[in-house]
Design a protein around this motif. Structure first.
Motif, mmCIF file in Angstrom:
data_model
loop_
_atom_site.group_PDB
_atom_site.id
_atom_site.type_symbol
_atom_site.label_atom_id
_atom_site.label_comp_id
_atom_site.label_asym_id
_atom_site.label_seq_id
_atom_site.Cartn_x
_atom_site.Cartn_y
_atom_site.Cartn_z
ATOM 1 N N MET A 1 1.031 -1.457 -0.210
ATOM 2 C CA MET A 1 -0.158 0.065 0.199
ATOM 3 C C MET A 1 0.572 1.345 -0.030
ATOM 4 O O MET A 1 2.108 1.651 1.185
ATOM 5 N N HIS A 2 0.180 2.503 -0.623
ATOM 6 C CA HIS A 2 1.451 3.642 -0.867
ATOM 7 C C HIS A 2 0.160 4.489 -0.125
ATOM 8 O O HIS A 2 -0.966 4.747 -1.012
ATOM 9 N N LYS A 3 0.411 5.751 0.300
ATOM 10 C CA LYS A 3 0.068 7.205 0.831
ATOM 11 C C LYS A 3 0.553 8.117 0.003
ATOM 12 O O LYS A 3 1.600 8.242 -0.021
ATOM 13 N N LEU A 4 0.050 9.203 -0.110
ATOM 14 C CA LEU A 4 0.440 10.552 -0.469
ATOM 15 C C LEU A 4 0.181 11.135 1.052
ATOM 16 O O LEU A 4 -1.321 11.323 0.787
ATOM 17 N N THR A 5 1.136 12.025 1.272
ATOM 18 C CA THR A 5 0.562 12.496 2.053
ATOM 19 C C THR A 5 0.634 14.505 1.866
ATOM 20 O O THR A 5 2.205 14.490 1.615
ATOM 21 N N VAL A 6 -0.546 15.147 3.081
ATOM 22 C CA VAL A 6 -0.271 16.530 1.962
ATOM 23 C C VAL A 6 0.226 17.615 3.010
ATOM 24 O O VAL A 6 -1.444 17.097 4.214
ATOM 25 N N LEU A 7 0.890 18.360 4.030
ATOM 26 C CA LEU A 7 0.807 18.725 4.866
ATOM 27 C C LEU A 7 0.825 20.402 4.710
ATOM 28 O O LEU A 7 1.138 20.727 3.988
ATOM 29 N N TYR A 8 -0.247 20.691 4.995
ATOM 30 C CA TYR A 8 -0.373 22.247 4.566
ATOM 31 C C TYR A 8 0.275 22.998 6.256
ATOM 32 O O TYR A 8 -0.736 23.543 7.318
ATOM 33 N N PHE A 95 4.628 7.361 0.409
ATOM 34 C CA PHE A 95 5.363 6.836 0.512
ATOM 35 C C PHE A 95 4.968 5.087 0.445
ATOM 36 O O PHE A 95 3.556 4.908 0.606
ATOM 37 N N GLU A 96 6.156 4.462 1.237
ATOM 38 C CA GLU A 96 5.118 3.366 1.396
ATOM 39 C C GLU A 96 4.554 2.345 2.555
ATOM 40 O O GLU A 96 5.675 3.323 3.295
ATOM 41 N N VAL A 97 3.286 2.538 2.755
ATOM 42 C CA VAL A 97 3.034 1.956 4.292
ATOM 43 C C VAL A 97 3.723 0.519 4.344
ATOM 44 O O VAL A 97 3.344 -0.892 4.096
ATOM 45 N N GLN A 98 4.182 0.354 5.633
ATOM 46 C CA GLN A 98 4.383 -0.694 6.548
ATOM 47 C C GLN A 98 3.486 -0.943 7.515
ATOM 48 O O GLN A 98 3.282 0.310 8.177
ATOM 49 N N THR A 99 3.065 -2.151 7.694
ATOM 50 C CA THR A 99 2.514 -3.521 8.789
ATOM 51 C C THR A 99 2.655 -3.778 9.773
ATOM 52 O O THR A 99 3.275 -4.111 9.183
ATOM 53 N N LEU A 100 2.289 -2.700 11.081
ATOM 54 C CA LEU A 100 3.115 -4.230 12.315
ATOM 55 C C LEU A 100 1.955 -4.899 12.406
ATOM 56 O O LEU A 100 0.655 -4.001 12.926
ATOM 57 N N PRO A 101 1.744 -6.077 12.536
ATOM 58 C CA PRO A 101 1.210 -6.622 13.310
ATOM 59 C C PRO A 101 1.004 -6.924 14.645
ATOM 60 O O PRO A 101 1.745 -6.666 14.922
#
Length: 103
Positions: A1-8, A95-101
């Motif tokens: 999974m990938h996310k796009l983050t925008v900070l304003y 960024f690519e999202v990493q998941t913690l089980p």
């Protein structure tokens, strides 16, 4: 999974930012091809109390889907629209999202 983050950062006019963002910009974002989820928050700090006024995240299946969305006509329209409301600018990072089980 990938996310796009925008900070304003803090805009010149919070009310004008909010009105445009909710009624114009977010509907454009919802048209991004392949977007799976959109989350956002505004007013995350009191004026002058922190570095950011708002944050946006869009989730995509993978890097290719995110890249295709950004390169699409809809993605180009979203990018071009930022200057219409983000008077404080915007910081964008994918960024690519990493998941913690969890146990």
């Amino acid at each position: 999974m990938h996310k796009l983050t925008v900070l304003y950062p803090e805009p010149a006019d919070r009310a004008a930012f909010r009105e445009y963002y909710l009624n114009t910009h977010l509907p454009l974002c919802a048209q991004l091809p392949g977007v799976q989820e959109i989350t956002y928050a505004l007013d995350i700090c009191e004026p002058g109390a922190g570095p950011y006024f708002g944050v946006f995240q869009a989730t995509f299946a993978d890097e290719a889907a995110l890249g295709a969305a950004l390169a699409s006509p809809e993605g180009r329209a979203v990018e071009a629209d930022v200057r219409n409301y983000a008077t404080g600018g915007a910081t964008v990072f994918p960024f690519e999202v990493q998941t913690l089980p969890l146990p």
